[in-house]
Every structure is written in C-alpha cells, then in structure tokens.
Design a protein around this motif. Structure first.
Motif, PDB file in Angstrom:
ATOM      1  N   LEU A 186      24.442 -21.186 -10.153  1.00  0.00           N
ATOM      2  CA  LEU A 186      25.712 -21.278 -10.890  1.00  0.00           C
ATOM      3  C   LEU A 186      26.855 -21.738  -9.997  1.00  0.00           C
ATOM      4  CD1 LEU A 186      25.543 -18.014 -13.040  1.00  0.00           C
ATOM      5  CD2 LEU A 186      25.152 -20.360 -13.799  1.00  0.00           C
TER       6      LEU A 186
ATOM      7  N   GLY B 114      15.883 -18.846  -5.506  1.00  0.00           N
ATOM      8  CA  GLY B 114      14.678 -18.170  -5.980  1.00  0.00           C
ATOM      9  C   GLY B 114      14.568 -17.970  -7.486  1.00  0.00           C
ATOM     10  N   ASP B 115      15.395 -18.645  -8.297  1.00  0.00           N
ATOM     11  CA  ASP B 115      15.243 -18.500  -9.754  1.00  0.00           C
ATOM     12  C   ASP B 115      13.880 -19.018 -10.186  1.00  0.00           C
ATOM     13  OD1 ASP B 115      17.880 -17.700  -9.899  1.00  0.00           O
ATOM     14  OD2 ASP B 115      18.617 -19.727 -10.329  1.00  0.00           O
TER      15      ASP B 115
ATOM     16  N   ALA C 151      25.803 -13.332 -15.369  1.00  0.00           N
ATOM     17  CA  ALA C 151      26.039 -14.768 -15.237  1.00  0.00           C
ATOM     18  C   ALA C 151      27.231 -15.213 -16.085  1.00  0.00           C
ATOM     19  CB  ALA C 151      24.792 -15.546 -15.642  1.00  0.00           C
ATOM     20  N   LEU C 152      27.356 -14.636 -17.267  1.00  0.00           N
ATOM     21  CA  LEU C 152      28.397 -15.074 -18.207  1.00  0.00           C
ATOM     22  C   LEU C 152      29.734 -14.374 -17.966  1.00  0.00           C
ATOM     23  CD1 LEU C 152      26.233 -15.212 -21.463  1.00  0.00           C
ATOM     24  CD2 LEU C 152      27.181 -17.164 -20.232  1.00  0.00           C
TER      25      LEU C 152
ATOM     26  N   HIS D 232      28.534 -20.380  -7.458  1.00  0.00           N
ATOM     27  CA  HIS D 232      29.677 -19.515  -7.144  1.00  0.00           C
ATOM     28  C   HIS D 232      30.128 -19.779  -5.717  1.00  0.00           C
ATOM     29  CE1 HIS D 232      30.122 -16.843 -10.663  1.00  0.00           C
ATOM     30  NE2 HIS D 232      28.937 -17.348 -10.920  1.00  0.00           N
TER      31      HIS D 232
ATOM     32  N   PRO E 280      17.966 -18.707 -22.862  1.00  0.00           N
ATOM     33  CA  PRO E 280      19.000 -19.422 -22.114  1.00  0.00           C
ATOM     34  C   PRO E 280      19.731 -18.532 -21.105  1.00  0.00           C
ATOM     35  CG  PRO E 280      19.425 -19.475 -24.499  1.00  0.00           C
ATOM     36  CD  PRO E 280      18.097 -18.863 -24.305  1.00  0.00           C
ATOM     37  N   ASN E 281      20.026 -19.102 -19.959  1.00  0.00           N
ATOM     38  CA  ASN E 281      20.820 -18.442 -18.919  1.00  0.00           C
ATOM     39  C   ASN E 281      20.237 -17.119 -18.428  1.00  0.00           C
ATOM     40  OD1 ASN E 281      22.965 -20.425 -18.694  1.00  0.00           O
ATOM     41  ND2 ASN E 281      23.477 -19.830 -20.795  1.00  0.00           N
ATOM     42  N   THR E 282      18.905 -17.044 -18.377  1.00  0.00           N
ATOM     43  CA  THR E 282      18.271 -15.856 -17.811  1.00  0.00           C
ATOM     44  C   THR E 282      17.566 -16.188 -16.487  1.00  0.00           C
ATOM     45  OG1 THR E 282      16.289 -16.275 -19.121  1.00  0.00           O
ATOM     46  CG2 THR E 282      17.873 -14.722 -20.028  1.00  0.00           C
ATOM     47  N   GLN E 283      17.489 -17.486 -16.147  1.00  0.00           N
ATOM     48  CA  GLN E 283      16.890 -17.864 -14.864  1.00  0.00           C
ATOM     49  C   GLN E 283      17.970 -18.529 -14.011  1.00  0.00           C
ATOM     50  OE1 GLN E 283      13.693 -20.161 -16.452  1.00  0.00           O
ATOM     51  NE2 GLN E 283      12.321 -18.407 -16.590  1.00  0.00           N
ATOM     52  N   VAL E 284      18.989 -17.723 -13.700  1.00  0.00           N
ATOM     53  CA  VAL E 284      20.136 -18.248 -12.958  1.00  0.00           C
ATOM     54  C   VAL E 284      20.518 -17.259 -11.863  1.00  0.00           C
ATOM     55  CG1 VAL E 284      21.085 -19.594 -14.869  1.00  0.00           C
ATOM     56  CG2 VAL E 284      21.734 -17.195 -14.620  1.00  0.00           C
ATOM     57  N   SER E 285      21.193 -17.778 -10.857  1.00  0.00           N
ATOM     58  CA  SER E 285      21.662 -16.921  -9.772  1.00  0.00           C
ATOM     59  C   SER E 285      23.032 -17.426  -9.349  1.00  0.00           C
ATOM     60  CB  SER E 285      20.693 -16.996  -8.593  1.00  0.00           C
ATOM     61  OG  SER E 285      20.651 -18.325  -8.118  1.00  0.00           O
TER      62      SER E 285
ATOM     63  N   LYS F 174      12.981 -14.813  -6.580  1.00  0.00           N
ATOM     64  CA  LYS F 174      13.834 -13.640  -6.331  1.00  0.00           C
ATOM     65  C   LYS F 174      15.303 -14.028  -6.332  1.00  0.00           C
ATOM     66  CE  LYS F 174      13.403 -13.751  -1.276  1.00  0.00           C
ATOM     67  NZ  LYS F 174      12.822 -13.087  -0.128  1.00  0.00           N
ATOM     68  N   GLY F 175      16.154 -13.047  -6.537  1.00  0.00           N
ATOM     69  CA  GLY F 175      17.593 -13.271  -6.392  1.00  0.00           C
ATOM     70  C   GLY F 175      18.334 -13.660  -7.655  1.00  0.00           C
ATOM     71  N   SER F 176      17.647 -13.725  -8.801  1.00  0.00           N
ATOM     72  CA  SER F 176      18.352 -14.083 -10.038  1.00  0.00           C
ATOM     73  C   SER F 176      19.220 -12.923 -10.508  1.00  0.00           C
ATOM     74  CB  SER F 176      17.350 -14.463 -11.133  1.00  0.00           C
ATOM     75  OG  SER F 176      16.706 -15.664 -10.799  1.00  0.00           O
ATOM     76  N   ILE F 177      20.207 -13.268 -11.333  1.00  0.00           N
ATOM     77  CA  ILE F 177      21.067 -12.230 -11.900  1.00  0.00           C
ATOM     78  C   ILE F 177      20.851 -12.178 -13.412  1.00  0.00           C
ATOM     79  CG2 ILE F 177      22.821 -12.342 -10.088  1.00  0.00           C
ATOM     80  CD1 ILE F 177      24.435 -14.210 -11.853  1.00  0.00           C
ATOM     81  N   SER F 178      21.372 -11.162 -14.057  1.00  0.00           N
ATOM     82  CA  SER F 178      21.165 -11.041 -15.503  1.00  0.00           C
ATOM     83  C   SER F 178      22.082 -12.017 -16.243  1.00  0.00           C
ATOM     84  CB  SER F 178      21.482  -9.621 -15.958  1.00  0.00           C
ATOM     85  OG  SER F 178      22.886  -9.434 -15.926  1.00  0.00           O
ATOM     86  N   ARG F 179      21.770 -12.266 -17.496  1.00  0.00           N
ATOM     87  CA  ARG F 179      22.611 -13.173 -18.282  1.00  0.00           C
ATOM     88  C   ARG F 179      24.032 -12.609 -18.428  1.00  0.00           C
ATOM     89  NH1 ARG F 179      19.963 -15.486 -23.357  1.00  0.00           N
ATOM     90  NH2 ARG F 179      20.103 -13.398 -24.237  1.00  0.00           N
TER      91      ARG F 179
END
Lengths: 490, 129
Positions: free
Chosen positions: A54, A36-37, B108-109, A56, A45-50, B100-105
C-alpha cells in the motif's frame, strides 16, 4: 455502407502485417515480488495487502529470491542472454491503482535479452525473435462497474510478480501471433513459473500492430492493442485491427500512433489514448532496492533443474518410441499430460496403445468431466496391465476403453483383469464360440448376406457389429472378421 | 496544492515526493536550460499540481537557482567513469518466498480518504475515449 463498399474493393494482399507482442506472465511464487503478501487468486478484495504494497511512507521493498529464479528459467528456455548484474528502475506515473505513484520495473537492465521462441504454423516452423524478458511488479485493480459514481480499487494485485516477455516486431500474421502465444503458455506451464490462465489474467497480452506495403523495409505507424483475454481473442483482435488499418490507408487515411482496446462483442477496437498524451515516465534507478547479481554456478544450478522440454520429448517419442508425430505433439501440449504418459511407459512397452488410450478415452473422460489430468486417480500401473490384456488378445480395445476404463477410473483400487472377469468381458478367442455367433448373425439377415454376395462389400462392418453386439463385445474382432469372410465368400 | 487526492491508499502526497518529481524531471532534461513558465507547467502537470501566476513565478526562480547550483558539476570530466547508481555498497538483499506481514482489510482501509466496506474508493476513472 461506405465502409462495406470500400472493404469489397480493398486488396488486402498489397500489405504486410508486422506484429510485436508484449506478454505479461504472473509468476507462481507464494508471495509478492517485494513483500510477503500472498499471491493466491480469488481472495476477497484488499485482504492480501501490507504497508509495503500500500506504499505507506517509510516502508521498503525487498526482492523475492524465487522470482529471480523463475525469470531466469524463462530466459533459459527462450535461449536468451542472461544478465548477471541487475538493478531495478522506477517508472513514474499517477494512476489510482498504483499505490506508490511509480512501478518498480527492470526498465534499464532486463534480466534476459535476445533469444527466440520456436513456433509452428501452417507455413512450418520458425523462430520468433525476442527483445527482452524483465521482472516487474503489477498494479492494483480498478473496478469500474461496482459503483456508478466511483471507481473501486482492490490492491490484492499490487506488487504481484510479473515477467514481461517482449518480442521483436517479428510476426506477420494473426496465425503466427496465435502460435507464439500458445507456445509461451505451454512453456511457462512446462517450467512451472506461471499457470498461463488468460481468463484469470495471469497471462496477458498487448499487441503492437502496423502495416506496410509489401516489400517496404520501414515500419509503419504502430497501434497498441490491449484488453484481449484469450488467445483466440488476440487472433481475432489482430485480424480486425489489420482490416481497419488497411481500409483506413486505402481510403487515403493515415494511421495514428495510439492505444486501442478490443471489444470482442463488436469485433472492433476503440481508441483509448493517442500519442499526444503520451506519458513521460521519468525512469531512474530504484534507490530502495540493492542491485542483485548471481554467479555462473547459480545459473547452471537453475539450468540443471529444468525438466526436459517438449521438443526433446517429442523427438524421443517419434524417434525412439516410433509414435506418430501428431500423437507425440498432442501428448506434449501439456506438461502434466506428458508426465502421465512418461509414467505409463515405465510399465509398458506398447507405446502406441498407451498413446491411444491416453489421447482417446482418457482425454475425453477428462474433457467431459472438466478435470485436470493431475486429478486423475487412475494408476499408470493398472493402465499398463490393461494394455497388456489388449496386447494378449484378452480384451479388445473398445471394450477396454469403454467398459473397463471408466470402472478403473471410479475405483482405482481394482485390478483390470479381476474387473474384466467380474464383468464377463474377457475376450473370447474360441473359434467354436465365435463361429456360433457368426452363424446366428448371418442366418438372421439373409437379405443382407445376398446383397453382400452381389458385391456390396461394405456390409461387412454391419455383420462385425452385430457379432460384437450379441457377443456383448467379447468376440475377438480378428477371428470374427476371418470367420465372416470365410463364410460369406463360400 | 494537489488537484485531487491521487494516492488512494493515503490522503496526502508526501512533500519529498513532490520535490522529487521536480528534481527528477530536471535531471533528465538538463542541458543548461533556462526555466520557463511552460516547463514549470509541464512538471507541475506531471506531478498533478496546480499553481497560480505568483506561485509559478516563485517556483521558476527557485528552480533556476537549483540548476545553477548543480551546474557546477558540469565542470568535472567524468569520461570513463561508471555512474554510481546506488549509495550503499550492499548487494543481493533478498527475501525468501514466504507469505507473511500482511495486514487486515480494516487496517488497510483505515487511512483511506474515501472507502466502502471492501474497497478504496476514488473518483470515476474513464477508460474509454
């Protein structure tokens, strides 16, 4: 110097070029292919990730229903066979911007097979055959210039939904490749599945190019060309590559199967990968996703929801509305433009004037201000009443387009007739008034009148222009013309 | 032993991933083959792994055992049988197109072996030969 000398001597016409294109189009879904990103362009950068994008451990992908629909739309407008039973495969390779270590792609069972795209070039119209269209996910983005020691990776793009449109090696010139890409861009925009923006990378193109002596049936060794970020650059890159290949062969060389990248500044390509280090992708069915299938009804539903295609509209404009072929084609270059034209002609039957206004002053206004036609506040109704005023002789075309139209655009609530009255621009068709202006112009330019009478008939335009000027554009041009001729030829 | 960390998003290559690289290659290329040093090296390279001579020898023997074990299946006549590609009978498990379901940067890092304020950072990748 040697190369230059050789290229002078080379007979480029001895060879036939064979081109196949692989086009990636990013689908206009709200969310990614398997999670759902958001797919919005231009985010940090790297704000539309889950955890899914990624990769995991323990996370599972889930297929976006809309993406299937969009891929089918493209297959339908390209006359493809649509596969009703589908599953995904894993393509395995390691690269830092590929989080899972594999890409999920429809390698084995593309959703669309065969089909064709109709192109128009200076040699006329022909169909370019397609091999397949399939769904796959995009990789992340490696940024090589942000840090001198390292590569930075942005995973916003990882998992973006793509379709890959693969043509047969069925094109034979850069002109055909240009026409093919232009048509794909128009199609994906037309059916609203991709914004077709090559600069932002939502439409990307790789070219497989080979040459062979004319008349040969066996394909030559192909070179894969990447990194062409505009349709124009694709054309230039192919031209440069074909030149390089022919010069190489004429010079006794043998093309190598390799991947090359095009540098638009140097206008030449550079090898980035040879076949020796060709990857072994070890494809196998993706166990994390269920297969998917759909019914004939689902397919028919998508078909029914497709808008009339450009070629259908062009046919209608030429044969029913009697527009010139050129006008019809320019209107249909773009779906939004065609939509707008469709709206105007709901309110007026003067199709030619409507086309003239749209393709002339309105298009130049949009181009000058770098605006999208969707942002145009001008109501089709008021455009239609403007057209009626031109038709009735109350306004001439140039006053309507140069004086009234810009005001209508800046203040869309105004009525054209009120505006014309307010600005004193209603055309004067009173012979007595026009006659006065004509007399005035002729008396001011006795030498020009004499020249005209001696045979310099081209001066008529000057007199018409002068009358137009002193009448502030109000003099009816037809009556002006008639009166001028009458008085000059007396 | 990984040559270097390959997955930018987390530091370890999971064991199942390594095993599966091997199985995968074998299932694709199986033809009653004997496992050679070259084969082990090729698969190891595809999986971005490096082994010394002793490790190569022991892996070679392991692989040969696996092959012999699986070889048993060749005795079955599978003519006309559609391959079963998926273990589950489920079909069409799809999601609606919703964000839906994304996480913050920052989240993520969090597991990145090397990072900057905004990016996952990996060794320089050369793009032009």
């Amino acid at each position: 110097m040697t190369l230059f000398y050789i290229s002078e001597m080379v007979d480029y016409n001895k060879y036939e070029t064979v081109i196949g294109l692989e086009v990636h189009a990013q689908l206009l879904t709200e969310s990614k292919l398997f999670c759902g990103d958001s797919t919005a362009f231009g985010a940090e950068p790297n704000t539309q990730v889950s955890v899914i994008s990624l990769a995991h451990p323990g996370t599972l992908p889930k297929l976006n229903r809309k993406a299937i629909e969009y891929a089918i739309r493209m297959g339908l407008v390209c006359n493809c066979d649509i596969a009703k039973h589908n599953y995904f495969a894993r393509k395995n390779y390691f690269y830092p911007d590929l989080p899972k270590g594999y890409q999920i792609s429809q390698h084995t069972t593309p959703i669309c097979r065969n089909g064709y795209i109709t192109i128009r070039t200076s040699h006329g119209e022909r169909q370019v055959k397609l091999t397949r269209i399939h769904l796959e996910e995009d990789a992340g983005k490696s940024i090589h210039d942000a840090d001198p020691q390292n590569t930075c990776v942005d995973f916003n793009r990882a998992g973006m939904p793509l379709i890959e449109i693969v043509s047969e090696p069925d094109m034979h010139s850069s002109e055909e490749a240009f026409a093919y890409l232009t048509e794909i861009r128009r199609l994906v925009r037309w059916i609203n599945i991709c914004d077709g923006n090559m600069e932002e990378g939502s439409l990307r193109c790789d070219a497989n190019i080979s040459i062979r002596p004319k008349g040969a049936t066996k394909l030559g060794t192909k070179v894969e060309l990447k990194n062409m970020n505009s349709i124009r650059n694709v054309k230039r890159a192919i031209d440069a590559e074909v030149r390089r290949l022919i010069e190489l062969v004429e010079n006794g060389g043998v093309p190598r199967q390799e991947t090359r990248t095009y540098d638009p500044v140097a206008d030449r390509s550079f090898a980035i990968r040879t076949k020796e280090d060709a990857e072994d992708y070890r494809y196998f069915p993706e166990p994390d996703l269920t297969p998917f299938d759909f019914t004939e009804e689902f397919l028919q539903g998508i078909k029914a929801g497709l808008p009339p295609l450009a070629e259908e509209l062009i046919h209608k404009y030429v044969h029913e509305l009697q527009l010139p072929d050129y006008d019809a084609r320019v209107i249909c270059d773009d779906k939004d433009r065609a939509d707008y034209f469709e709206q105007i002609i709901r309110f007026t039957g003067n199709y030619k004037t409507a086309a003239n206004l749209l393709l002339g002053p309105i298009m130049s206004y949009l181009n000058e201000n770098n605006l999208d036609i969707k942002a145009l506040s001008l109501r089709p109704e008021s455009l239609a009443s403007l057209i009626t005023m031109i038709e009735n002789g109350r306004l001439n075309f140039s006053v309507a387009s140069q004086k009234i139209l810009p005001r209508l655009i800046s203040d869309p609530t105004k009525e054209p007739s009120a505006l014309a009255d307010e600005l004193g621009l209603v055309q004067d068709s009173d012979t007595a008034n026009i006659s006065q202006w004509v007399e005035e112009v002729l008396s001011r330019m006795p030498d020009k009148v004499a020249e005209y009478r001696k045979g310099k008939k081209g001066l008529l335009g000057l007199f018409v222009g002068e009358v137009k000027k002193i009448s502030r554009g109000k003099a009816d041009p037809k009556i002006t013309n008639d009166l001028l001729l009458e008085k000059l030829n007396r | 032993m990984p040559k270097f960390s390959i997955l930018a998003s987390h530091p370890f290559i999971p064991n199942h991933l390594i095993l599966w690289q091997f199985n995968l290659y074998l299932s694709d290329n199986y033809s009653g083959m004997t496992v050679t040093n070259e084969l082990v090296e090729k698969i190891a390279n595809l999986a971005r792994l490096e082994f010394d001579a002793a490790e190569t020898e022991s892996i070679k023997q392991d692989l040969q055992k696996m092959i012999s074990f699986v070889e048993k299946l060749n005795e079955l006549d599978t003519t006309g049988i559609e391959p079963q590609l998926h273990m589950s009978p489920e079909l069409n498990v799809l999601r609606e197109d919703e964000v839906k379901g994304s996480i913050s940067r920052e989240e993520a890092l969090l597991n990145a072996p090397v990072r900057s304020d905004r990016f996952f950072v990996v060794p320089k990748v050369i793009t032009r030969a």
